[in-house]
Motif scaffolding. Structure first.
Motif, PDB file in Angstrom:
ATOM      1  N   ARG A 116      -1.272  -0.592  -3.605  1.00  0.00           N
ATOM      2  CA  ARG A 116      -0.364  -0.103  -2.557  1.00  0.00           C
ATOM      3  C   ARG A 116       0.417   1.131  -3.020  1.00  0.00           C
ATOM      4  O   ARG A 116       0.995   1.826  -2.184  1.00  0.00           O
ATOM      5  N   TRP A 117       0.454   1.362  -4.316  1.00  0.00           N
ATOM      6  CA  TRP A 117       1.176   2.532  -4.832  1.00  0.00           C
ATOM      7  C   TRP A 117       0.212   3.617  -5.327  1.00  0.00           C
ATOM      8  O   TRP A 117       0.612   4.506  -6.058  1.00  0.00           O
ATOM      9  N   ARG A 118      -1.045   3.552  -4.888  1.00  0.00           N
ATOM     10  CA  ARG A 118      -2.013   4.590  -5.244  1.00  0.00           C
ATOM     11  C   ARG A 118      -2.168   5.546  -4.059  1.00  0.00           C
ATOM     12  O   ARG A 118      -2.488   5.123  -2.951  1.00  0.00           O
ATOM     13  N   PRO A 119      -1.946   6.863  -4.286  1.00  0.00           N
ATOM     14  CA  PRO A 119      -1.934   7.810  -3.161  1.00  0.00           C
ATOM     15  C   PRO A 119      -3.258   7.892  -2.421  1.00  0.00           C
ATOM     16  O   PRO A 119      -3.277   8.180  -1.220  1.00  0.00           O
ATOM     17  N   TYR A 121      -5.241   5.472  -1.623  1.00  0.00           N
ATOM     18  CA  TYR A 121      -5.303   4.427  -0.599  1.00  0.00           C
ATOM     19  C   TYR A 121      -4.345   4.724   0.554  1.00  0.00           C
ATOM     20  O   TYR A 121      -4.599   4.327   1.693  1.00  0.00           O
ATOM     21  N   HIS A 122      -3.264   5.434   0.270  1.00  0.00           N
ATOM     22  CA  HIS A 122      -2.396   5.884   1.364  1.00  0.00           C
ATOM     23  C   HIS A 122      -3.126   6.898   2.245  1.00  0.00           C
ATOM     24  O   HIS A 122      -2.983   6.872   3.475  1.00  0.00           O
ATOM     25  N   ARG A 125      -5.424   4.933   4.417  1.00  0.00           N
ATOM     26  CA  ARG A 125      -4.667   4.225   5.462  1.00  0.00           C
ATOM     27  C   ARG A 125      -4.242   5.186   6.565  1.00  0.00           C
ATOM     28  O   ARG A 125      -4.329   4.863   7.756  1.00  0.00           O
ATOM     29  N   ASP A 126      -3.786   6.378   6.174  1.00  0.00           N
ATOM     30  CA  ASP A 126      -3.376   7.370   7.166  1.00  0.00           C
ATOM     31  C   ASP A 126      -4.571   7.798   8.024  1.00  0.00           C
ATOM     32  O   ASP A 126      -4.438   7.982   9.245  1.00  0.00           O
ATOM     33  N   PHE A 160      -3.212  -4.024   3.951  1.00  0.00           N
ATOM     34  CA  PHE A 160      -2.448  -2.774   3.942  1.00  0.00           C
ATOM     35  C   PHE A 160      -3.184  -1.675   4.698  1.00  0.00           C
ATOM     36  O   PHE A 160      -2.616  -0.981   5.551  1.00  0.00           O
ATOM     37  N   LEU A 161      -4.478  -1.510   4.403  1.00  0.00           N
ATOM     38  CA  LEU A 161      -5.261  -0.470   5.064  1.00  0.00           C
ATOM     39  C   LEU A 161      -5.352  -0.708   6.571  1.00  0.00           C
ATOM     40  O   LEU A 161      -5.379   0.241   7.360  1.00  0.00           O
ATOM     41  N   ASP A 268      10.440   2.139  -6.673  1.00  0.00           N
ATOM     42  CA  ASP A 268      10.556   1.553  -5.334  1.00  0.00           C
ATOM     43  C   ASP A 268      11.639   0.473  -5.309  1.00  0.00           C
ATOM     44  O   ASP A 268      12.464   0.409  -4.384  1.00  0.00           O
ATOM     45  N   LEU A 280       6.829  -1.657  -1.091  1.00  0.00           N
ATOM     46  CA  LEU A 280       5.540  -1.629  -0.406  1.00  0.00           C
ATOM     47  C   LEU A 280       4.837  -2.983  -0.433  1.00  0.00           C
ATOM     48  O   LEU A 280       4.093  -3.325   0.478  1.00  0.00           O
TER      49      LEU A 280
END
Length: 321
Positions: A116-119, A121-122, A125-126, A160-161, A268, A280
């Motif tokens: 969840r703190w790996r960019p 995967y963000h 997700r976006d 999360f995704l 965080d 997160l």
């Protein structure tokens, strides 16, 4: 990427100072103190909690049953934040108790589901949220392995995704241990596979028999994202503009990791202590990751029948290292 251990993150981050530690092993405890310059060393963690004015406590014991025993005590001790290794417990009854104790005491809680703190995967997700592949339909994970040790990582990431939808039901199968496997993984936390349907219709599929680094196929109504090497490489597949039959692919760019995930978790936690809000992966997310995987055990135990969420058997226990 360094720093990676809990201790190194606290000593590297400018807002935190490592002041105490506890371990049942005297030699390991002294080695910890010598390495990090910590003098307040305790064999009994409850004595440490009583004597030291601690703001954040990391729970880094190996076994899930230890997390379940320690986390509620720490949460009720007056600390402001907890950084807990995963999974947080062995049963949903234990997890429910941790969630309640954390929330009753207003503690900021984060669990070490690092993805969840790996960019990258963000970024994925976006892309899903922005409709890059149309409406999300399924996320399939390959190379899941043991359900509680590894599978909870991937179930958490898939949730999360997908935007954190509520789960509706699941069915699963616990796989036979690999030939020649010995030790804890073969005895108490075997591999597992399963199918989880969320209330919004999105399906999560966990493949516990395939090998290799964790990979995902994220399928939507208008394309797919194929993710290999635990998020290091991704390819976007979409129908061609000319309406042809065969889909076309292009590399999907992913941002690099800028700081280590555990350091970002510490940041965080401190930010939430200062400003409110939740990390997160908070106590409810970490309990949900457990429930998604325990559901596959519950289904297997029931002969492969579908089981509903929330799970009825809150005492079904699966430990892991």
């Amino acid at each position: 990427m360094l720093p990676y251990s809990h201790a190194s993150c606290y000593t590297s981050y400018g807002r935190t100072e490592l002041v105490a530690g506890s371990d049942l092993d005297p030699q390991r405890l002294q080695e910890f103190g010598d390495k990090w310059g910590v003098e307040a060393l305790y064999a009994d963690y409850e004595e440490m909690l009583a004597k030291e004015n601690l703001d954040i406590v990391s729970i880094t014991t190996s076994w899930g049953h230890d997390h379940a025993a320690i986390a509620p005590v720490v949460a009720a001790s007056g600390v402001k934040g907890i950084f807990c290794e995963k999974p947080i417990a062995t049963s949903m009854a234990e997890a429910d108790h941790i969630v309640k104790t954390v929330q009753d005491n207003g503690v900021v809680f984060a669990c070490a589901y690092f993805r969840r703190w790996r960019p990258y995967y963000h970024a994925l997700r976006d892309a899903i949220a922005n409709g890059t592949i149309g409406d999300l339909l399924t996320i399939t994970a390959f190379g899941v392995g043991t359900l509680m040790h590894g599978g909870t990582h991937y179930a958490d990431l898939m949730s999360f995704l997908a935007g954190e939808p509520e789960p509706a039901w699941a069915f699963g199968r616990i796989e036979p241990p690999p030939e020649g496997a010995t030790g804890w993984s073969a005895e108490i936390d075997p591999p597992g596979s399963g199918y989880i349907e969320m209330k919004n219709g999105v399906r999560l599929i966990l493949d516990g028999v395939s090998k290799g680094p964790i990979s995902f196929v994220i399928a939507g109504s208008g394309g797919q994202l194929v993710v290999h090497n635990d998020g290091r490489d991704a390819t976007l597949w979409r129908p061609p503009d000319d309406g042809g039959r065969w889909w076309v692919s292009e590399p999907f760019p992913l941002p690099p990791q800028d700081r280590s995930p555990p350091l970002k978790i510490v940041e965080d936690i401190v930010s939430c202590m200062d400003n409110g809000g939740k990390p997160l992966n908070d106590e409810e997310n970490s309990a949900r990751a457990m429930e998604l995987c325990i559901a596959l055990h519950a289904s297997h135990n029931a002969g492969g029948k579908r089981v509903a969420f929330p799970l009825a058997d809150r005492d079904l226990s699966v430990d892991t290292w």
